[in-house]
Scaffold this active site. Structure first.
Site, mmCIF file in Angstrom:
data_model
loop_
_atom_site.group_PDB
_atom_site.id
_atom_site.type_symbol
_atom_site.label_atom_id
_atom_site.label_comp_id
_atom_site.label_asym_id
_atom_site.label_seq_id
_atom_site.Cartn_x
_atom_site.Cartn_y
_atom_site.Cartn_z
ATOM 1 N N ARG A 1 12.455 -1.730 1.860
ATOM 2 C CA ARG A 1 12.312 -1.865 0.574
ATOM 3 C C ARG A 1 13.219 -2.240 -0.213
ATOM 4 N NH1 ARG A 1 8.695 3.858 0.303
ATOM 5 N NH2 ARG A 1 6.783 3.046 1.796
ATOM 6 N N ARG B 1 11.770 -0.659 -6.916
ATOM 7 C CA ARG B 1 11.848 0.277 -8.322
ATOM 8 C C ARG B 1 13.195 0.835 -8.534
ATOM 9 N NH1 ARG B 1 6.795 4.032 -7.885
ATOM 10 N NH2 ARG B 1 7.272 3.754 -5.664
ATOM 11 N N ARG C 1 8.836 -6.743 -13.088
ATOM 12 C CA ARG C 1 7.658 -6.098 -12.987
ATOM 13 C C ARG C 1 6.891 -5.877 -14.123
ATOM 14 N NH1 ARG C 1 3.239 -4.635 -12.108
ATOM 15 N NH2 ARG C 1 2.348 -3.081 -10.745
ATOM 16 N N ASP D 1 3.006 -6.969 0.586
ATOM 17 C CA ASP D 1 2.459 -5.460 1.025
ATOM 18 C C ASP D 1 1.806 -5.636 2.391
ATOM 19 O OD1 ASP D 1 0.297 -3.264 0.781
ATOM 20 O OD2 ASP D 1 1.764 -2.936 -0.610
ATOM 21 N N TYR E 1 -5.035 3.066 6.787
ATOM 22 C CA TYR E 1 -5.427 2.816 5.213
ATOM 23 C C TYR E 1 -7.071 2.474 5.299
ATOM 24 C CZ TYR E 1 -0.940 2.887 3.480
ATOM 25 O OH TYR E 1 0.598 3.002 3.071
#
Length: 347
Positions: free
Chosen positions: A30, A34, A43, A79, A153
């Protein structure tokens, strides 16, 4: 004997093959995320799906860790759930976490959950563009979710602490789950092959992010065989390309991970590098605790502890034991990369 300076791509390929390097290659799971102000600025102008699926945006985001941290390896921004959309599920990325509106929970639901094939998907075009922008000396990884993680998921619909829906299917309807896993395996293999054959990825990583909810016996039944089938298919169509396998909660699982045929085992902090090396000769990746990235002054000390009893000069790719957290400090990420690069200067 001193090793001549290598390009980042040469360093990665040698380490992934278990060979000696001038210093270990380093990247961060990652790594475009963020915790980066530059990522957050981008973003503001794009939806999450645009950042994943618009090649010019995905490439620009993926390039940030090279420009800001000097990592040795880039990984395409994407993703793991995107292939589930191609399989017939609706995934909403606009909320706090991904939500699947109509989860797959019965045999009848399999009618709308189909194997997917890919021909130059957006992720492959993003890798093409990223490789062009980064240059030939910088390796780029593609990735996908492992079959059990994607099934989790698909069945849960959203992540819960209990994750009881996937466990209920395991115990009540294992045949349905096995059919799901087979379809996901075929889809994920095609997705990775497209990233390599069409996109030009130098390696790929498979993320088994939910293996920590499985007992070792359940891992052997519901995770390892499908990881192995996925790896075998990719290796058949793309021979020689390194395949990394990450499994969360891997302490009891090292031998099972090694049995999948993966090139590199990416491990979390539930097992030390030294112990993992005693249990497998395969190249390793990892495994600093991501929370160390909260405290820049602790990075060097914790890296030294991480390497106790471990020969880092060959067969090791430095990384965290899981994805970097949004609260991480850029200064700590830079320090981590610098400390790994400095290992070669001290040898």
């Amino acid at each position: 004997m001193a090793i001549a300076a290598l390009t980042k791509r040469e360093r990665y390929l040698l380490a992934a093959a278990g060979e000696a390097v001038d210093h270990p290659p380093v990247w961060i799971m990652r790594q475009a995320g963020r915790y980066m102000p530059q990522y957050m600025a981008m973003r503001e102008n794009h939806t999450f799906m645009e950042m994943c699926c618009k090649p010019e945006v995905a490439a620009a985001v993926s390039l940030l860790p090279l420009e800001l941290l000097d990592v040795d390896i880039l990984i395409i921004f994407n993703d793991i759930l995107i292939p589930l959309e191609a399989m017939g599920l609706e995934v909403d990325f606009s909320t706090g976490g991904p939500v699947i509106a109509r989860p797959v929970r019965t045999e009848a639901d399999l009618d709308r959950f189909r194997t997917a094939r890919f021909s130059l998907p957006p992720v492959a075009r993003s890798i093409q563009l990223l490789k062009k922008q980064a240059g030939p000396d910088v390796p780029v990884l593609g990735f996908c979710g492992a079959p059990f993680t994607l099934a989790t998921y698909a069945v849960e619909g959203r992540m819960s602490k209990s994750q009881h829906q996937i466990k209920e299917m395991m115990f009540h309807a294992p045949d349905v789950l096995h059919e799901m896993l087979q379809r996901i395996t075929e889809t994920a293999a095609d997705y990775l092959i497209a990233q390599i054959a069409d996109g030009g990825a130098d390696g790929v990583q498979i993320f088994e992010s939910h293996s920590n909810i499985l007992s070792p016996l359940d891992y052997v039944e519901f995770a390892e065989p499908y990881q192995a089938a996925l790896i075998a298919r990719v290796r058949r169509d793309c021979p020689g390309v390194p395949i990394h396998l990450y499994a969360r909660g891997c302490g009891p699982l090292i031998e099972y991970m090694a049995a999948t045929g993966a090139s590199v085992l990416s491990i979390d902090w539930t097992v030390s590098l030294a112990e993992a090396r005693r249990r497998t000769p395969l190249p390793l990746q990892g495994n600093l605790d991501p929370c160390v990235m909260l405290v820049p002054e602790a990075v060097e000390r914790e890296l030294v502890k991480c390497l106790q009893g471990f020969d880092w000069t060959r067969g090791w790719i430095a990384n965290l034991g899981h994805g970097i957290i949004p609260q991480a400090r850029m200064e700590a990420a830079r320090r981590f990369v610098e400390c790994v690069h400095n290992l070669g200067r001290r040898s």
